[in-house]
Design a protein around this motif. Structure first.
Motif, PDB file in Angstrom:
ATOM      1  N   LEU A 167      30.066  64.409 -20.814  1.00 31.05           N
ATOM      2  CA  LEU A 167      29.263  64.759 -19.644  1.00 31.05           C
ATOM      3  C   LEU A 167      27.960  65.403 -20.110  1.00 31.05           C
ATOM      4  CD1 LEU A 167      31.816  66.248 -17.089  1.00 31.05           C
ATOM      5  CD2 LEU A 167      30.795  63.981 -17.105  1.00 31.05           C
ATOM      6  N   TRP A 168      28.075  66.332 -21.030  1.00 28.85           N
ATOM      7  CA  TRP A 168      26.931  66.940 -21.710  1.00 28.85           C
ATOM      8  C   TRP A 168      27.480  67.562 -22.981  1.00 28.85           C
ATOM      9  CZ3 TRP A 168      28.398  68.484 -16.691  1.00 28.85           C
ATOM     10  CH2 TRP A 168      29.176  69.630 -16.628  1.00 28.85           C
ATOM     11  N   ASP A 169      26.620  68.205 -23.762  1.00 30.46           N
ATOM     12  CA  ASP A 169      27.065  68.775 -25.038  1.00 30.46           C
ATOM     13  C   ASP A 169      28.283  69.660 -24.834  1.00 30.46           C
ATOM     14  OD1 ASP A 169      25.369  67.563 -26.671  1.00 30.46           O
ATOM     15  OD2 ASP A 169      23.912  69.200 -26.798  1.00 30.46           O
ATOM     16  N   ASN A 170      29.287  69.489 -25.658  1.00 30.27           N
ATOM     17  CA  ASN A 170      30.485  70.322 -25.619  1.00 30.27           C
ATOM     18  C   ASN A 170      31.353  70.129 -24.379  1.00 30.27           C
ATOM     19  OD1 ASN A 170      29.808  71.502 -28.022  1.00 30.27           O
ATOM     20  ND2 ASN A 170      28.616  73.116 -26.999  1.00 30.27           N
ATOM     21  N   TYR A 171      31.062  69.152 -23.562  1.00 26.73           N
ATOM     22  CA  TYR A 171      31.921  68.934 -22.397  1.00 26.73           C
ATOM     23  C   TYR A 171      32.198  67.440 -22.256  1.00 26.73           C
ATOM     24  CZ  TYR A 171      34.229  70.479 -18.185  1.00 26.73           C
ATOM     25  OH  TYR A 171      35.190  70.803 -17.255  1.00 26.73           O
ATOM     26  N   SER A 172      33.455  67.096 -22.495  1.00 24.03           N
ATOM     27  CA  SER A 172      33.822  65.680 -22.463  1.00 24.03           C
ATOM     28  C   SER A 172      35.051  65.457 -21.613  1.00 24.03           C
ATOM     29  CB  SER A 172      34.140  65.194 -23.880  1.00 24.03           C
ATOM     30  OG  SER A 172      33.023  65.350 -24.701  1.00 24.03           O
ATOM     31  N   LEU A 173      35.248  64.214 -21.254  1.00 25.55           N
ATOM     32  CA  LEU A 173      36.499  63.806 -20.616  1.00 25.55           C
ATOM     33  C   LEU A 173      37.239  62.918 -21.617  1.00 25.55           C
ATOM     34  CD1 LEU A 173      35.269  62.742 -17.033  1.00 25.55           C
ATOM     35  CD2 LEU A 173      35.922  65.004 -17.838  1.00 25.55           C
ATOM     36  N   TYR A 174      38.534  63.140 -21.748  1.00 26.37           N
ATOM     37  CA  TYR A 174      39.348  62.333 -22.656  1.00 26.37           C
ATOM     38  C   TYR A 174      40.288  61.448 -21.852  1.00 26.37           C
ATOM     39  CZ  TYR A 174      37.884  65.159 -26.632  1.00 26.37           C
ATOM     40  OH  TYR A 174      37.154  65.764 -27.603  1.00 26.37           O
ATOM     41  N   LEU A 175      40.395  60.201 -22.286  1.00 22.97           N
ATOM     42  CA  LEU A 175      41.324  59.290 -21.605  1.00 22.97           C
ATOM     43  C   LEU A 175      42.722  59.495 -22.187  1.00 22.97           C
ATOM     44  CD1 LEU A 175      41.559  57.041 -19.480  1.00 22.97           C
ATOM     45  CD2 LEU A 175      41.261  55.386 -21.328  1.00 22.97           C
ATOM     46  N   TYR A 176      43.512  60.289 -21.465  1.00 22.47           N
ATOM     47  CA  TYR A 176      44.848  60.631 -21.935  1.00 22.47           C
ATOM     48  C   TYR A 176      45.871  60.003 -20.991  1.00 22.47           C
ATOM     49  CZ  TYR A 176      48.987  63.503 -22.811  1.00 22.47           C
ATOM     50  OH  TYR A 176      50.263  63.917 -23.085  1.00 22.47           O
ATOM     51  N   GLN A 177      46.714  59.154 -21.514  1.00 26.50           N
ATOM     52  CA  GLN A 177      47.726  58.440 -20.717  1.00 26.50           C
ATOM     53  C   GLN A 177      47.118  57.839 -19.443  1.00 26.50           C
ATOM     54  OE1 GLN A 177      51.080  61.173 -20.230  1.00 26.50           O
ATOM     55  NE2 GLN A 177      51.621  60.956 -22.391  1.00 26.50           N
ATOM     56  N   GLY A 178      45.961  57.224 -19.606  1.00 26.87           N
ATOM     57  CA  GLY A 178      45.330  56.505 -18.491  1.00 26.87           C
ATOM     58  C   GLY A 178      44.543  57.373 -17.536  1.00 26.87           C
ATOM     59  N   CYS A 179      44.361  58.655 -17.866  1.00 31.32           N
ATOM     60  CA  CYS A 179      43.681  59.579 -16.951  1.00 31.32           C
ATOM     61  C   CYS A 179      42.567  60.309 -17.700  1.00 31.32           C
ATOM     62  CB  CYS A 179      44.713  60.574 -16.419  1.00 31.32           C
ATOM     63  SG  CYS A 179      44.012  61.938 -15.476  1.00 31.32           S
ATOM     64  N   TRP A 180      41.395  60.403 -17.051  1.00 31.88           N
ATOM     65  CA  TRP A 180      40.252  61.081 -17.685  1.00 31.88           C
ATOM     66  C   TRP A 180      40.370  62.592 -17.477  1.00 31.88           C
ATOM     67  CZ3 TRP A 180      37.244  58.788 -21.122  1.00 31.88           C
ATOM     68  CH2 TRP A 180      37.136  57.395 -21.090  1.00 31.88           C
ATOM     69  N   VAL A 181      40.906  63.262 -18.466  1.00 30.21           N
ATOM     70  CA  VAL A 181      41.152  64.701 -18.361  1.00 30.21           C
ATOM     71  C   VAL A 181      39.980  65.465 -19.001  1.00 30.21           C
ATOM     72  CG1 VAL A 181      42.757  66.576 -18.920  1.00 30.21           C
ATOM     73  CG2 VAL A 181      43.644  64.260 -18.551  1.00 30.21           C
TER      74      VAL A 181
END
Ligand code: A3P
Length: 318
Positions: free
Chosen positions: A24-38
């Protein structure tokens, strides 16, 4: 594979590096974990509850994708369930933000497990994880799940405003325009997205297990909140007595938990959560259809069509 192996931080690091990631911006991300963007800040907590959280038969779990009426439902459920413990004029909701009264499992269980393990029953807890990621015991025991969702256009606009309010430095309009949030959401990339996967998971489960999962829509609540207060009480096993109905308790609860009332309480005007976030960020406009004021008609049409296609055949519409 990940969950069972996660015993220490090294493994978390290893897992993180193996997951698809959107920044999203520096140091802030979404991870695709078991099909969900956490969101990165909740990922450890989500894995932790999957591994350790033990639901009780008496638990009430409020589930939602963010910005779908979570705050409202926390207030309503807390008040309905605790109405025999407190007079409405003394309900803690008047002095505490709903998020302080109903803990959010995804971050608080890992941080302070005993505070949740030691709560007396019935516990009211919340999560943003999709149905498929719920801790196993939540699904297998007799706990009840209340799910709230909202028109995806309004939810998206609310989500964008929330990010702007929560992270003003990182999300100046220039760096974080609605167009960017929109494009990501169309790819399914938003907090706990894809949206369609989230709503469909709970929708299907609610059709299969009607006594276990109550599926609600923000718009339906806006249309007739009294009806839903009554319905919630029945679902939660504490229906209103004839006498309560006669005394106008249902209407009083609806009014107590209304947007205007909660927004204007001192605690929600000037208070902060322990995390430092201003309580006021949870009360923006509280209107159905506000997305019209932000999305162009081509954006609206595109997202509506996309969601329609994704939900096609499910019986769920927005
Ligand atoms: P808007 O941004 O459209 O105003 P969540 O609680 O899941 O984070 O969702 C937040 C949305 O619900 C915000 O929508 C917020 O204003 C609205 N909201 C909060 N409390 C409410 C209430 N008591 N009644 C109706 N809407 C409420």
């Amino acid at each position: 594979s990940g969950v069972e192996e996660l015993t220490n931080n090294d493994n978390i690091e290893e897992l993180l590096s193996s997951l698809p990631c959107e920044k999203l911006w520096d140091n802030y991300s979404l991870y695709l974990y078991q099909g969900c963007w956490v969101p990165s800040i909740f990922l450890n907590g989500v894995i932790y509850i999957q591994k350790h959280f033990q639901a009780r038969d008496t638990d009430i779990i409020l589930a939602s994708i963010p910005k779908s009426g979570t705050t409202w439902l926390k207030a309503l459920i807390f008040t309905i369930v605790n109405r025999s413990r407190y007079a409405l004029s003394e309900i803690p909701l008047l002095a505490s933000n709903p998020h302080e009264l109903v803990p959010f499992l995804d971050n608080s269980y890992m941080k302070n497990r005993s505070s949740i393990d030691n709560l007396s029953s019935p516990r009211i807890l919340s999560t943003h994880v999709p149905f498929a990621l719920l801790p196993h015991s939540t699904v297998t025991c007799n706990s009840r799940i209340v799910y709230t969702c909202r028109n995806p256009l309004d939810q998206l606009v609310s989500y964008w405003h929330f990010l702007l309010a929560l992270y003003p430095e990182q999300t100046t309009m220039r760096l974080f325009p609605l167009e960017k949030v929109f494009e990501m959401a169309c790819q399914g990339v938003q907090f706990y997205g894809p949206f369609w996967k989230h709503v469909l998971g709970y929708w299907k489960a609610s059709l299969e297990q009607t006594g276990k999962i109550l599926f609600l829509k923000y718009e339906d609540l806006e249309e007739d909140v009294n009806f839903h207060v009554k319905r919630l009480a029945e679902f939660l096993g504490c229906p209103f007595s004839v006498d309560e109905e006669r005394r106008g308790v249902i209407k009083a609860i609806s009014k107590l938990c209304s947007f205007d009332h909660l927004k204007n309480l001192e605690v929600n005007k000037s208070g902060k959560l322990p995390s430092g976030h201003a309580n006021s960020t949870f009360f923006r406009k509280g209107k159905v259809g506000d997305s019209r004021n932000y999305l162009t008609s081509s954006m609206s049409n595109h997202l509506e069509k996309l969601i329609e296609d994704k939900l096609n055949g499910s019986g769920l519409t927005f």
